[in-house]
Design a protein around this motif. Structure first.
Motif, PDB file in Angstrom:
ATOM      1  N   CYS A 179     -54.609  -5.738 -36.000  1.00  0.00           N
ATOM      2  CA  CYS A 179     -54.028  -6.534 -37.099  1.00  0.00           C
ATOM      3  C   CYS A 179     -53.557  -7.896 -36.586  1.00  0.00           C
ATOM      4  O   CYS A 179     -53.751  -8.924 -37.253  1.00  0.00           O
ATOM      5  CB  CYS A 179     -52.863  -5.790 -37.730  1.00  0.00           C
ATOM      6  N   VAL A 205     -56.502 -10.165 -36.228  1.00  0.00           N
ATOM      7  CA  VAL A 205     -56.931 -10.679 -37.540  1.00  0.00           C
ATOM      8  C   VAL A 205     -56.005 -11.798 -37.999  1.00  0.00           C
ATOM      9  O   VAL A 205     -56.449 -12.842 -38.492  1.00  0.00           O
ATOM     10  CB  VAL A 205     -56.962  -9.541 -38.575  1.00  0.00           C
ATOM     11  N   CYS A 246     -57.049 -15.776 -38.604  1.00  0.00           N
ATOM     12  CA  CYS A 246     -56.806 -16.450 -39.885  1.00  0.00           C
ATOM     13  C   CYS A 246     -55.909 -17.680 -39.712  1.00  0.00           C
ATOM     14  O   CYS A 246     -56.117 -18.700 -40.372  1.00  0.00           O
ATOM     15  CB  CYS A 246     -56.165 -15.481 -40.881  1.00  0.00           C
ATOM     16  N   ALA A 279     -55.143 -10.702 -45.752  1.00  0.00           N
ATOM     17  CA  ALA A 279     -56.345 -10.097 -45.164  1.00  0.00           C
ATOM     18  C   ALA A 279     -56.020  -8.759 -44.518  1.00  0.00           C
ATOM     19  O   ALA A 279     -56.733  -7.759 -44.717  1.00  0.00           O
ATOM     20  CB  ALA A 279     -56.955 -11.051 -44.145  1.00  0.00           C
ATOM     21  N   VAL A 280     -54.928  -8.726 -43.759  1.00  0.00           N
ATOM     22  CA  VAL A 280     -54.544  -7.487 -43.071  1.00  0.00           C
ATOM     23  C   VAL A 280     -54.216  -6.391 -44.069  1.00  0.00           C
ATOM     24  O   VAL A 280     -54.666  -5.237 -43.925  1.00  0.00           O
ATOM     25  CB  VAL A 280     -53.343  -7.753 -42.139  1.00  0.00           C
ATOM     26  N   LEU A 300     -57.398  -5.187 -45.953  1.00  0.00           N
ATOM     27  CA  LEU A 300     -58.247  -4.394 -45.053  1.00  0.00           C
ATOM     28  C   LEU A 300     -57.623  -3.022 -44.785  1.00  0.00           C
ATOM     29  O   LEU A 300     -58.333  -2.014 -44.702  1.00  0.00           O
ATOM     30  CB  LEU A 300     -58.439  -5.146 -43.731  1.00  0.00           C
ATOM     31  N   ILE A 338     -58.204  -0.806 -47.857  1.00  0.00           N
ATOM     32  CA  ILE A 338     -59.599  -0.348 -47.914  1.00  0.00           C
ATOM     33  C   ILE A 338     -59.857   0.708 -46.842  1.00  0.00           C
ATOM     34  O   ILE A 338     -60.476   1.750 -47.093  1.00  0.00           O
ATOM     35  CB  ILE A 338     -60.561  -1.545 -47.737  1.00  0.00           C
ATOM     36  N   ALA A 339     -59.360   0.442 -45.633  1.00  0.00           N
ATOM     37  CA  ALA A 339     -59.550   1.405 -44.545  1.00  0.00           C
ATOM     38  C   ALA A 339     -58.893   2.734 -44.866  1.00  0.00           C
ATOM     39  O   ALA A 339     -59.403   3.806 -44.482  1.00  0.00           O
ATOM     40  CB  ALA A 339     -58.977   0.831 -43.249  1.00  0.00           C
TER      41      ALA A 339
END
Length: 561
Positions: free
Chosen positions: A191, A194, A198, A210-211, A214, A217-218
């Motif tokens: 993380c 990421v 960014c 974004a983190v 993601l 979704i993960a």
């Protein structure tokens, strides 16, 4: 009408006159704020001995109401760790584990806190914020950033840290670093990578968003909980039914004292944070307006059967770091927070806690500015000491005590400047009639037989002895017998009675020693006070409107044997 709306409801004025160019920035900032808000709101509700849903409701209504009244474009309000701890300490013993009583007591505490804040606003006690110096605010910002990092280290490494004090928490973490859960740390480091990409690579993509996306979704494809990672989990959105606590008036003392302490903490933290961020973004906030805004947001929290709230260091700094520009961030974040919980609750429940911790750790680290101490050291060493001590105080003894320590040091600095103000012995460079500070210009020399003394500051009982001692020192160090003392009074705005009396006696003693006393550029209040004590400072003919004229008059005097 528009002027009145802007005066009383700055946030409403922003809505009516909203600049669409700010929307993209405000939208991204509000998304980040709302994503970070959710887990903290539920966690801090537990600290406050209240139901998890109470934290969400307090945050949502608090942000909306605060945004309407505040003059700050960046401060975000909601459940706060320090305030939640105070709430829990005040209502916990009275509720005795009964959720219904806790609801009632928290509600009463919210209204009491709002009442204290409104009273402070009525008495215009926002002036107290003027004691918060720039070095103290800079020190606070670094301390706050470090507090954010320290508060998340345990979650980031999968260690259940027990210490509340930030310095002790860092020490505990260092001693238990061998207990780090590798999977938790691994996910956290991914993380962080990421977030770094960014921030310094793909700058258009907010790293926190974004983190979190993601991670959601993960979570649908990987059961983090089964792998041993802590997750946010399902949240019960119901608030227990309020129950009358049946307490005597004497038993309510913890609520009154708690409300006073919470109000002071809300105001001091909020104004320091607001002014620090405002200064960074080039605008000002109104401290009295902030008292009203915090009071209104706490009253709103009471209306939804929740607990007192205050400014959030973490979310405010995130708001600033991700480009938020107006109060619209609070409005949008309130709506997003409610929408996320009701519409995306199953997805949020599977997000690993380390994802949120990584956002906060990264934000805190990037906000720490060590260069500020070096810059202050070069400009003004005492200011650097104020900033450093404030930072250490915030880390070592807590946010409010740390702020108060910085304020105390700032006041001591002001007092020192009053008791021992700057002064100067003036002289001339050879071939020039212009006067210079002998201490600053090595080429400047005093005029034989003449002492020209400039004092920077009001003459009061606390520094008149310093004035007298300095004049005597300059007279003694002259090689030639001193015939005249010229006091350059342009930087002496006033004199109190005690100083005037002692100064009059001193000048009379100088005259008795054959030293003529002349005053140049004395303000009328100064001359009037001295005259009222016992006659003129010097004969009327010996008071000059210009310092150069006084020096020229001395040079023209015939030599005395």
């Amino acid at each position: 009408m528009k002027g009145k709306v802007a005066k009383w409801l700055p946030g409403a004025a922003v809505i009516f006159n909203y600049d669409r160019a700010n929307f993209r920035h405000d939208l991204l900032a509000s998304l980040v704020v709302s994503l970070v808000l959710l887990p903290s709101a539920f966690a801090y509700a537990d600290l406050a001995k209240c139901a998890p849903a109470a934290g969400l409701y307090a945050a949502v209504v608090g942000m909306v109401v605060y945004a309407l009244f505040t003059s700050s474009r960046h401060v975000n309000v909601g459940p706060d760790a320090a305030i939640a701890l105070l709430v829990g300490a005040a209502i916990g013993p009275l509720a005795a584990g009964d959720p219904g009583k806790a609801v009632t007591l928290a509600t009463v505490l919210s209204f009491l806190t709002a009442g204290v804040l409104f009273l402070m606003a009525k008495l215009r006690l926002g002036i107290a914020a003027d004691f918060l110096s720039s070095p103290a605010m800079l020190g606070f910002m670094n301390g706050a950033a470090a507090v954010i990092v320290g508060s998340q280290l345990g979650k980031f490494c999968g260690i259940n840290l027990e210490k509340d004090n930030t310095l002790l928490r860092f020490w505990e973490w260092a001693g238990r670093i061998g207990e780090t859960d590798r999977l938790t740390l691994g996910v956290g480091l991914v993380c962080i990578v990421v977030l770094a990409i960014c921030k310094w690579g793909i700058r258009r993509v907010p790293g926190a968003v974004a983190v979190f996306l993601l991670a959601m979704i993960a979570g649908q494809f990987c059961d983090f909980s089964a792998q041993g990672l802590a997750v946010i989990g399902t949240v019960d959105l119901r608030v227990p039914k309020a129950v009358r606590p049946d307490l005597a008036l004497a038993d309510m003392t913890p609520l009154f004292t708690g409300a006073l302490g919470i109000a002071l903490l809300v105001f001091s933290e909020g104004v320091v944070l607001g002014r620090s961020v405002a200064r960074r973004n080039g605008y000002e906030i109104d401290a009295d307006r902030e008292l009203i805004a915090f009071g209104a947001s706490n009253a709103a929290a009471g209306l939804v059967f929740s607990f007192p709230i205050g400014s959030s260091q973490t979310r405010t700094l995130l708001n600033d770091a991700t480009g938020g520009r107006t109060q619209m961030v609070n409005f949008l974040a309130a709506g997003m927070s409610a929408g996320f919980v009701f519409l995306a609750a199953p997805w949020i429940a599977k997000v690993p806690s380390v994802a949120i911790a990584s956002i906060l750790v990264f934000t805190g680290i990037t906000l720490i500015d060590m260069r500020v101490y070096k810059r202050l050291w070069k400009l003004h060493r005492f200011s650097m000491i104020v900033a450093a001590v404030t930072t250490i105080g915030v880390l070592g003894v807590g946010v409010l005590p740390g702020i108060l320590l910085g304020v105390l040091l700032s006041l001591l600095g002001v007092l020192a400047n009053i008791v021992r103000p700057n002064d100067a012995l003036l002289g001339c460079v050879e071939g020039s009639e212009t006067l210079h500070d002998v201490g600053d210009d090595s080429a400047a020399k005093t005029i034989p037989g003449l002492v020209v003394y400039r004092f920077y500051g009001p003459l009061i009982f606390a520094n008149v002895r310093f004035f007298i001692e300095r004049v005597e020192k300059f007279i003694r160090q002259e090689k030639n017998p001193v015939k005249q003392l010229i006091v350059d009074a342009r930087a002496i705005p006033s004199v109190d009675i005690t100083a005037a009396e002692q100064l009059h006696d001193f000048l009379e003693r100088l005259r008795a020693r054959g030293i003529e006393v002349v005053v140049a550029k004395a303000h009328l209040p100064l001359r009037e006070t001295m005259s009222a004590v016992s006659g003129k400072v010097a004969p009327e003919s010996k008071h000059y409107e210009q310092l150069a004229a006084a020096v020229a008059a001395y040079r023209q005097q015939p030599e005395k044997e």
